[in-house]
Design an enzyme around this catalytic site. Sequence first.
Site, PDB file in Angstrom:
ATOM      1  N   LEU A  62     -81.274 103.579  22.337  1.00 54.41           N
ATOM      2  CA  LEU A  62     -80.779 103.313  23.681  1.00 54.41           C
ATOM      3  C   LEU A  62     -81.507 104.146  24.725  1.00 54.41           C
ATOM      4  O   LEU A  62     -81.841 103.649  25.808  1.00 54.41           O
ATOM      5  CB  LEU A  62     -79.273 103.579  23.748  1.00 54.41           C
ATOM      6  CG  LEU A  62     -78.595 103.293  25.085  1.00 54.41           C
ATOM      7  CD1 LEU A  62     -78.812 101.855  25.520  1.00 54.41           C
ATOM      8  CD2 LEU A  62     -77.103 103.617  24.995  1.00 54.41           C
ATOM      9  N   ASP A  98     -86.624 114.279  24.197  1.00 54.63           N
ATOM     10  CA  ASP A  98     -86.109 113.990  22.863  1.00 54.63           C
ATOM     11  C   ASP A  98     -86.334 115.223  22.004  1.00 54.63           C
ATOM     12  O   ASP A  98     -87.254 116.014  22.254  1.00 54.63           O
ATOM     13  CB  ASP A  98     -86.811 112.787  22.225  1.00 54.63           C
ATOM     14  CG  ASP A  98     -86.005 112.191  21.078  1.00 54.63           C
ATOM     15  OD1 ASP A  98     -85.188 111.283  21.355  1.00 54.63           O
ATOM     16  OD2 ASP A  98     -86.173 112.641  19.930  1.00 54.63           O
ATOM     17  N   ASP A 128     -84.227 120.542  22.596  1.00 53.48           N
ATOM     18  CA  ASP A 128     -82.826 120.372  22.214  1.00 53.48           C
ATOM     19  C   ASP A 128     -81.951 120.604  23.441  1.00 53.48           C
ATOM     20  O   ASP A 128     -81.856 121.719  23.945  1.00 53.48           O
ATOM     21  CB  ASP A 128     -82.492 121.381  21.113  1.00 53.48           C
ATOM     22  CG  ASP A 128     -81.057 121.308  20.639  1.00 53.48           C
ATOM     23  OD1 ASP A 128     -80.268 120.518  21.201  1.00 53.48           O
ATOM     24  OD2 ASP A 128     -80.704 122.064  19.712  1.00 53.48           O
ATOM     25  N   ASN A 158     -78.093 110.848  27.361  1.00 51.50           N
ATOM     26  CA  ASN A 158     -77.934 109.923  26.241  1.00 51.50           C
ATOM     27  C   ASN A 158     -77.994 110.625  24.884  1.00 51.50           C
ATOM     28  O   ASN A 158     -77.472 110.103  23.909  1.00 51.50           O
ATOM     29  CB  ASN A 158     -79.033 108.847  26.315  1.00 51.50           C
ATOM     30  CG  ASN A 158     -79.100 107.997  25.075  1.00 51.50           C
ATOM     31  OD1 ASN A 158     -78.275 107.116  24.872  1.00 51.50           O
ATOM     32  ND2 ASN A 158     -80.088 108.264  24.223  1.00 51.50           N
ATOM     33  N   TYR A 208     -66.846 113.778  17.370  1.00 47.12           N
ATOM     34  CA  TYR A 208     -67.485 112.820  18.276  1.00 47.12           C
ATOM     35  C   TYR A 208     -66.498 112.309  19.326  1.00 47.12           C
ATOM     36  O   TYR A 208     -66.810 112.251  20.519  1.00 47.12           O
ATOM     37  CB  TYR A 208     -68.034 111.666  17.446  1.00 47.12           C
ATOM     38  CG  TYR A 208     -68.743 110.580  18.212  1.00 47.12           C
ATOM     39  CD1 TYR A 208     -70.025 110.775  18.702  1.00 47.12           C
ATOM     40  CD2 TYR A 208     -68.137 109.338  18.418  1.00 47.12           C
ATOM     41  CE1 TYR A 208     -70.691 109.761  19.387  1.00 47.12           C
ATOM     42  CE2 TYR A 208     -68.791 108.324  19.093  1.00 47.12           C
ATOM     43  CZ  TYR A 208     -70.061 108.537  19.583  1.00 47.12           C
ATOM     44  OH  TYR A 208     -70.717 107.540  20.264  1.00 47.12           O
ATOM     45  N   LYS A 258     -66.795 112.917  23.365  1.00 48.96           N
ATOM     46  CA  LYS A 258     -66.888 111.797  24.298  1.00 48.96           C
ATOM     47  C   LYS A 258     -65.752 111.819  25.313  1.00 48.96           C
ATOM     48  O   LYS A 258     -65.945 111.445  26.478  1.00 48.96           O
ATOM     49  CB  LYS A 258     -66.904 110.472  23.536  1.00 48.96           C
ATOM     50  CG  LYS A 258     -68.173 110.264  22.708  1.00 48.96           C
ATOM     51  CD  LYS A 258     -69.441 110.454  23.541  1.00 48.96           C
ATOM     52  CE  LYS A 258     -70.695 110.065  22.802  1.00 48.96           C
ATOM     53  NZ  LYS A 258     -71.924 110.278  23.607  1.00 48.96           N
ATOM     54  N   THR A 272     -78.284 101.368  17.025  1.00 52.29           N
ATOM     55  CA  THR A 272     -79.344 102.377  17.040  1.00 52.29           C
ATOM     56  C   THR A 272     -79.361 103.084  15.689  1.00 52.29           C
ATOM     57  O   THR A 272     -78.510 102.828  14.825  1.00 52.29           O
ATOM     58  CB  THR A 272     -79.112 103.417  18.150  1.00 52.29           C
ATOM     59  OG1 THR A 272     -77.924 104.182  17.841  1.00 52.29           O
ATOM     60  CG2 THR A 272     -78.931 102.748  19.512  1.00 52.29           C
TER      61      THR A 272
END
Length: 296
Positions: A19, A38, A64, A91, A163, A167, A197
């Site tokens: 993404l 990245d 990182d 992202n 996670y 979020k 992904t």
Amino acid sequence: MSTSLEGKSAVVTGAGAGLGRAEALALAAQGAGVVVNDYDKDAAHAVVDEIQGAGGQAVAAPGDVSSWSVAESLVQAAVTEWGQLDILVNNAGVLRDRTIFNITEDEWDTVIAVHLKGHAGTSKFATQHWRDRSKATGGEVYGRVINTSSEAFLFGSPGQPNYAAAKAGITALTLATAGACGRYGVRANVICPRARTAMTAQVFGEAPEGDIDPLGVEHVAPLVAYLASPEADAISGQVFVAYGPMVVLASAPGIEQRFDATDPTWSVDALADALGPYFRDRDSSKTFRADAFTSL
């Protein structure tokens, strides 16, 4: 207003694949110069080569994002290359799936660090940049933050407590950013993508052959490019769910029921009398989960 990003610069984290790569390509296609971040250095440079090969502008800034020194360097990379930063797309993410009773400290810390701390660090330095520019000019500047959350925060994900928590934190962080920085011209929004992904390979499996993939990243990237554009100036503090040909605007949680004490303060027995009958007659499976989103 316009959807063109000519003359603007963007930072996209986790842009070496999936993404993030699609978002970087979409922003570049609209005219933005892109700082491609990245963890994988080679992947970041490959996306830069792809953007430049298509006639766009991009520079690689591997690292990182859970390190705030890296986060600061991403903003500085845009300033060095194009004079200022205009757009931040967060992202980058990782998964360490485990139920709450099995999760390790490292699995918790890693996911929270990359997702939540990674979003917070870049947001800190980007908004600091925009606030300073606003104070210097005496007016609003152009600032766009697009953060990546997940429906996991809406309905809870039993195998992903780290996670889901990250979020949820990202969503709250975005609302705080929109509220604190709107006066400087900053617009901050959240996307909850369903996208196939490498990170979600275990969830969504392989793409269908010969058909348009409803979970393809190419469906989500245009929304990011739009939210980054001048045309989206009226949109801030919002949460969008996006996949396939669909974009959904989520509403804030509402109040189901109010309970009032008859005395100046509640007692345990009074709470039992007020709440007990209500929940005894209520569907016990109905919780705070936003189950409507599971059927989209």
